[in-house]
Design an enzyme around this catalytic site. Structure first.
Site, mmCIF file in Angstrom:
data_model
loop_
_atom_site.group_PDB
_atom_site.id
_atom_site.type_symbol
_atom_site.label_atom_id
_atom_site.label_comp_id
_atom_site.label_asym_id
_atom_site.label_seq_id
_atom_site.Cartn_x
_atom_site.Cartn_y
_atom_site.Cartn_z
ATOM 1 N N ASP A 10 45.544 14.974 24.557
ATOM 2 C CA ASP A 10 45.615 16.246 23.858
ATOM 3 C C ASP A 10 45.001 17.385 24.654
ATOM 4 O O ASP A 10 43.983 17.217 25.315
ATOM 5 C CB ASP A 10 44.907 16.142 22.503
ATOM 6 C CG ASP A 10 45.749 15.351 21.516
ATOM 7 O OD1 ASP A 10 46.905 15.753 21.285
ATOM 8 O OD2 ASP A 10 45.265 14.325 20.997
ATOM 9 N N TYR A 31 60.349 9.847 20.106
ATOM 10 C CA TYR A 31 59.620 11.092 20.335
ATOM 11 C C TYR A 31 59.609 11.370 21.832
ATOM 12 O O TYR A 31 58.964 10.675 22.591
ATOM 13 C CB TYR A 31 58.199 10.924 19.797
ATOM 14 C CG TYR A 31 57.310 12.159 19.815
ATOM 15 C CD1 TYR A 31 57.405 13.125 20.813
ATOM 16 C CD2 TYR A 31 56.359 12.347 18.825
ATOM 17 C CE1 TYR A 31 56.582 14.232 20.813
ATOM 18 C CE2 TYR A 31 55.513 13.458 18.824
ATOM 19 C CZ TYR A 31 55.634 14.395 19.831
ATOM 20 O OH TYR A 31 54.805 15.481 19.831
ATOM 21 N N GLU A 62 53.506 15.152 10.270
ATOM 22 C CA GLU A 62 52.781 14.235 11.135
ATOM 23 C C GLU A 62 51.306 14.597 11.039
ATOM 24 O O GLU A 62 50.944 15.759 11.208
ATOM 25 C CB GLU A 62 53.296 14.436 12.563
ATOM 26 C CG GLU A 62 52.911 13.364 13.524
ATOM 27 C CD GLU A 62 53.460 13.693 14.912
ATOM 28 O OE1 GLU A 62 54.689 13.763 15.059
ATOM 29 O OE2 GLU A 62 52.641 13.897 15.812
#
Lengths: 277, 396
Positions: free
Chosen positions: A59, A174, A48
């Site tokens: 993040d 995911y 990825e």
């Protein structure tokens, strides 16, 4: 079946879990980043690759740092496509996934972005800030070009939303295994295991990969034992790039092998026996 | 017409929407449904009105500026949000959202702040309503607005310095979102402007519309007519949409938003999204954004921290597109001149943000004649800026 689907299928037949490794492209520079991606591609089952965006709200510190380094080095989406293209030209056969934020795709042009993914051999995309409600246009384009569109589900996601997301997702599902941003954690939370079992019930026609906070072989084993088909490890790899820069390749390889060990069924069974299960 | 926006998906025409990470989606949905229910709930409205009146000091006056009107040759009124408790319009929204948080059973609120006004207003609402409060603020803004940092701490809030990126409002929002990702189960994010994922642009507009509802009533009482124009500064655009919204169907009223021209558009050091931005997505909404060709968000500059942000509220993007409102900019220098002008002329020290609206009126006086009535939304007072202006001008 897509390259991603085939890979998960093959691993399942072999009794292995998938190790999905993440790197931010352009970190520390576009040239070095190709070297690092090449090294990691040899060890993981799916790669990825993050296209850096200036304001990565989902993040944590580690990947923010990688993003800053990449942008300071002048990394553009064009560099990222070229890195993927170079990996394919060198014979990399594992699935490649791009992960980024929506404005990057939007400014490149959705159609042009997906088309370019297909041409350079990127098999799937994951757009962190594009929830299923806003994704319909891009999802159709992906379908037309045979590129998988990967969606996230979270511990907060309701059953109704999971069902809706599972219907729209392709490639793999995911599961964000904890509340918070990306980033390696020392311990796996109870929530991760519990949510993996929960998500497994809904992911019946699609592989389930679990990410966020996974950094050790024992995390990998625990998550796979709870029913996941794969694990995503990002910040733990990125931390090595932060530390060793252009020289990070051997360190990435070592960590990947260690983690990959955790995905092998016989190792997991042995571990379970030792614990008297 | 624009009054019916947003649609069910949070769209103002093609602008707006809800671009948020999945972790937050359930909380945002919960917030939306709680808000939709409570805004029609009589006891909630009574409670909010009580706090606005008895605590925040509403209604704020609509002040006729005799000296300025004489000099400019048309009637100028100021909507005095500077007189609201905490010194700016921000309190209208934070009381609304904090009451909502309490009704939803959340015990902690977080917020971003640029100039510090939204941070102070959030800390204030949290203090009076008994909620725990944490504020994210860029280190550059903390330097520019030291007094507000101290005020927030005085009010019992914890202030987290943000030193990533441009160290200003945009980065403070990034950090507040990251906090919310981890704390979403017991925390509400009190967004300060008409930005962010749906329902924020709608909800903040609704809470701020009290400004325009009052102004409409007041101008009809003073003048027996509607104004010719309403002028407001636009950062995210919450004070502007607050005063514009109740006038949107009065087509004869010109609506004028003033962005931060910084050191001039040509220098690239500004925050004029409509003058130099492109459509894009930032912090959950589709709107005009200052960015480079690849979609990386640009850093912005303005003398006023509250206007120093690379995106503009999606409803403003729609109002501009359908030509219901027009958007201009004023530079740092023009804003500073207006800051002095209003102080000397009317004895009112405006916030540097609001000084941009005053500056536009001064520069465009020729557009109006003696029959015209112009309302400037004086969104905040300038006490917080006195120190920085004095330093800049070498007075201290």
């Amino acid at each position: 079946m897509s390259r991603i689907g085939e890979r998960f299928e093959m691993l399942r037949e072999r009794g292995e879990g998938a190790l999905v490794g993440y790197l931010t492209l352009g970190d520390p520079t576009p040239e070095d980043s190709l070297k690092l991606a090449r090294a990691l591609a040899e060890e993981v089952d799916v790669l990825e690759l993050g296209i850096p965006f200036s304001d990565p709200i989902a993040d944590g510190k580690t990947i923010q740092g990688a993003t800053d380094r990449a942008l300071r080095a002048g990394t553009t989406p064009e560099h990222c496509f070229r890195i993927a293209e170079a990996l394919r030209a060198e014979g990399t056969e594992i699935p490649l996934v791009f992960m980024t934020y929506y404005n990057i795709v939007l400014q490149y042009g959705e159609e042009r972005f997906v088309e370019r993914c297909r041409r350079v051999g990127v098999d799937g995309i994951l757009v962190t800030d594009l929830p299923v409600e806003e994704a319909e246009g891009l999802r159709r384009i992906c379908r037309r070009h045979g590129v998988d569109m990967i969606f996230l589900i979270a511990p907060t996601t309701t059953e109704k939303r999971v069902q809706r997301i599972v219907r729209k997702a392709s490639g793999f599902l995911y599961l964000v295994s904890l509340l918070g941003t990306t980033g390696a954690r020392d311990r796996l939370s109870e929530l991760t295991i519990e949510k993996t079992r929960w998500a497994r019930r809904f992911a019946d026609r699609i592989p389930l990969a679990v990410g966020f906070g996974i950094s050790k072989p024992e995390h990998v084993r625990a998550v796979l034992d709870a029913g996941a088909d794969g694990v995503v490890v990002g910040s733990a790899f990125v931390r090595l790039v932060e530390r060793y820069g252009a020289e990070a390749a051997p360190h990435l390889v070592r960590l990947a092998r260690e983690l990959k060990g955790g995905t092998l069924l016989d190792v997991r069974l042995a571990g379970a026996e030792k614990q008297g299960l | 017409m624009a009054r019916r926006y947003p649609d069910r998906k949070g769209r103002f025409g093609r602008f707006g929407g809800r671009y948020a990470p999945e972790i937050l989606m359930p909380a945002i949905e919960e917030l939306e449904s709680a808000y939709r229910k409570l805004r029609r709930d009589a006891s909630f409205r009574r409670e909010l009105n009580y706090y606005l009146r008895e605590y925040a000091g509403r209604p704020t006056p609509l002040t006729y500026c005799a000296n300025m009107s004489d000099e400019l040759g048309f009637k100028v009124y100021l909507k005095r949000e500077d007189l609201a408790h905490t010194g700016a319009h921000k309190i209208n929204n934070t009381l609304g959202q904090a009451l909502l948080a309490r009704r939803m059973g959340k015990r902690r609120v977080i917020a971003e702040t640029g100039a510090g006004q939204h941070g102070v207003a959030t800390a204030t609402a949290a203090a009076v309503l008994g909620l725990k409060c944490e504020i994210y603020m860029g280190t550059e803004d903390m330097e520019r607005q030291r007094i507000n940092v101290f005020r927030m701490r005085l009010l019992g809030a914890q202030v987290h310095p943000v030193s990533s990126g441009s160290k200003t409002l945009k980065d403070a929002i990034n950090e507040a979102f990251r906090d919310w990702l981890a704390t979403v189960e017991h925390t509400n994010y009190i967004f300060g402007s008409v930005l962010g994922p749906h329902p924020y642009p709608m909800m903040v507009r609704d809470f701020q519309s009290v400004i325009g509802r009052e102004a409409r009533r007041q101008i009809l009482r003073h003048e027996g007519r509607l104004p010719s124009a309403i002028v407001a500064c636009v950062g995210g655009g919450s004070n502007a949409i607050g005063i514009f919204y109740p006038f949107i169907e009065d087509e004869e009223v010109e609506l004028i938003g003033v962005e931060a021209g910084g050191e001039g558009i040509a220098t690239g050091r500004h925050a004029a999204r409509f003058a130099a931005g492109r459509e894009g997505v930032l912090h959950g909404t589709y709107t005009y954004v200052l960015q480079d060709e690849h979609g990386q968000i640009a850093s912005t500059h303005s003398i006023s921290a509250g206007l120093d942000y690379p995106a503009v509220g999606p409803e403003h993007a729609l109002l501009r597109e359908i030509r219901r409102a027009e958007y201009h900019y004023a530079t740092d220098r023009e804003a500073l001149r207006a800051f002095h002008y209003l102080s000397e002329k009317e004895g009112i020290v405006p916030a540097l943000e609001s000084a941009h609206a005053v500056a536009w009126v001064l520069a465009n006086a020729h557009r109006f004649d003696r029959d015209d009535v112009v309302i400037i939304n004086l969104s905040g007072r300038g006490d917080k800026d006195v120190e920085a202006v004095a330093r800049r001008e070498g007075a201290v």
